[in-house]
Design a protein around this motif. Structure first.
Motif, PDB file in Angstrom:
ATOM      1  N   ARG A  20       4.325 -13.679   3.113  1.00 42.82           N
ATOM      2  CA  ARG A  20       3.880 -12.168   2.817  1.00 42.82           C
ATOM      3  C   ARG A  20       3.199 -12.177   1.479  1.00 42.82           C
ATOM      4  O   ARG A  20       2.102 -11.325   1.541  1.00 42.82           O
ATOM      5  CB  ARG A  20       5.049 -11.466   3.081  1.00 42.82           C
ATOM      6  CG  ARG A  20       4.911 -10.130   2.907  1.00 42.82           C
ATOM      7  CD  ARG A  20       6.179  -9.174   2.772  1.00 42.82           C
ATOM      8  NE  ARG A  20       6.434  -9.234   1.293  1.00 42.82           N
ATOM      9  CZ  ARG A  20       5.829  -8.510   0.171  1.00 42.82           C
ATOM     10  NH1 ARG A  20       4.624  -7.709   0.621  1.00 42.82           N
ATOM     11  NH2 ARG A  20       6.176  -8.546  -0.881  1.00 42.82           N
ATOM     12  N   LEU A  68      -0.902  -2.960   2.067  1.00 44.84           N
ATOM     13  CA  LEU A  68       0.695  -3.130   2.272  1.00 44.84           C
ATOM     14  C   LEU A  68       0.796  -4.303   3.362  1.00 44.84           C
ATOM     15  O   LEU A  68       0.162  -4.155   4.421  1.00 44.84           O
ATOM     16  CB  LEU A  68       1.454  -1.751   2.726  1.00 44.84           C
ATOM     17  CG  LEU A  68       2.829  -1.746   3.148  1.00 44.84           C
ATOM     18  CD1 LEU A  68       3.679  -2.365   1.794  1.00 44.84           C
ATOM     19  CD2 LEU A  68       3.254  -0.607   3.740  1.00 44.84           C
ATOM     20  N   GLU A 118       3.970  -5.752   5.565  1.00 45.18           N
ATOM     21  CA  GLU A 118       5.219  -5.441   6.096  1.00 45.18           C
ATOM     22  C   GLU A 118       5.572  -6.860   7.071  1.00 45.18           C
ATOM     23  O   GLU A 118       4.876  -7.039   7.634  1.00 45.18           O
ATOM     24  CB  GLU A 118       5.205  -4.338   6.802  1.00 45.18           C
ATOM     25  CG  GLU A 118       6.760  -3.849   7.347  1.00 45.18           C
ATOM     26  CD  GLU A 118       6.732  -2.714   8.431  1.00 45.18           C
ATOM     27  OE1 GLU A 118       7.756  -2.313   8.766  1.00 45.18           O
ATOM     28  OE2 GLU A 118       5.741  -2.171   8.648  1.00 45.18           O
ATOM     29  N   VAL A 162       8.105  -8.130   9.646  1.00 43.16           N
ATOM     30  CA  VAL A 162       8.939  -7.840  10.773  1.00 43.16           C
ATOM     31  C   VAL A 162       9.732  -9.097  11.459  1.00 43.16           C
ATOM     32  O   VAL A 162       9.077  -9.782  12.012  1.00 43.16           O
ATOM     33  CB  VAL A 162       8.573  -7.002  11.795  1.00 43.16           C
ATOM     34  CG1 VAL A 162       9.475  -6.346  12.744  1.00 43.16           C
ATOM     35  CG2 VAL A 162       7.705  -5.669  11.033  1.00 43.16           C
ATOM     36  N   ARG A 171       2.716  -6.925   9.313  1.00 45.57           N
ATOM     37  CA  ARG A 171       1.611  -5.837   9.647  1.00 45.57           C
ATOM     38  C   ARG A 171       0.974  -5.505   8.248  1.00 45.57           C
ATOM     39  O   ARG A 171       1.557  -5.275   7.318  1.00 45.57           O
ATOM     40  CB  ARG A 171       2.573  -4.787  10.191  1.00 45.57           C
ATOM     41  CG  ARG A 171       2.880  -4.960  11.587  1.00 45.57           C
ATOM     42  CD  ARG A 171       3.704  -3.802  12.077  1.00 45.57           C
ATOM     43  NE  ARG A 171       4.278  -4.193  13.297  1.00 45.57           N
ATOM     44  CZ  ARG A 171       5.245  -3.821  13.752  1.00 45.57           C
ATOM     45  NH1 ARG A 171       6.265  -2.973  12.950  1.00 45.57           N
ATOM     46  NH2 ARG A 171       6.046  -4.218  14.997  1.00 45.57           N
TER      47      ARG A 171
END
Length: 87
Positions: A8, A26, A28, A30, A39
């Protein structure tokens, strides 16, 4: 499940280098049963830069994330969220 924070962070830093407004990026994570989905959200004006010409930049991000997943015996999926400008 492997530690997905490293992937990430790599995605975040890489996308920030491509866009004009890096503070609005950003990423994200998951987690799922067999995979982790990342995402990516960016300023609406920068989404095209994240996707690239004919999707080359986004495809490169997906290929590299997939290669990292193979090394860790895990599947990483990269999605780019497009925010509707008319809202």
């Amino acid at each position: 499940m492997p530690d997905h924070e490293e992937v990430r962070d790599w995605l975040l830093k890489t996308v920030q280098l491509v866009v004009d407004i890096p503070d609005e990026v950003l990423v994200e994570a998951v987690p799922g049963d067999q995979r982790t989905t990342f995402r990516i959200r960016a300023n609406p004006g920068d989404v095209g830069k994240v996707i690239g010409r004919q999707g080359r930049t986004s495809q490169s991000l997906r290929v590299l994330a997939s290669a990292m997943g193979k090394k860790l015996n895990w599947r990483f999926v990269v999605e780019i969220e497009e925010v509707n400008k008319s809202l």
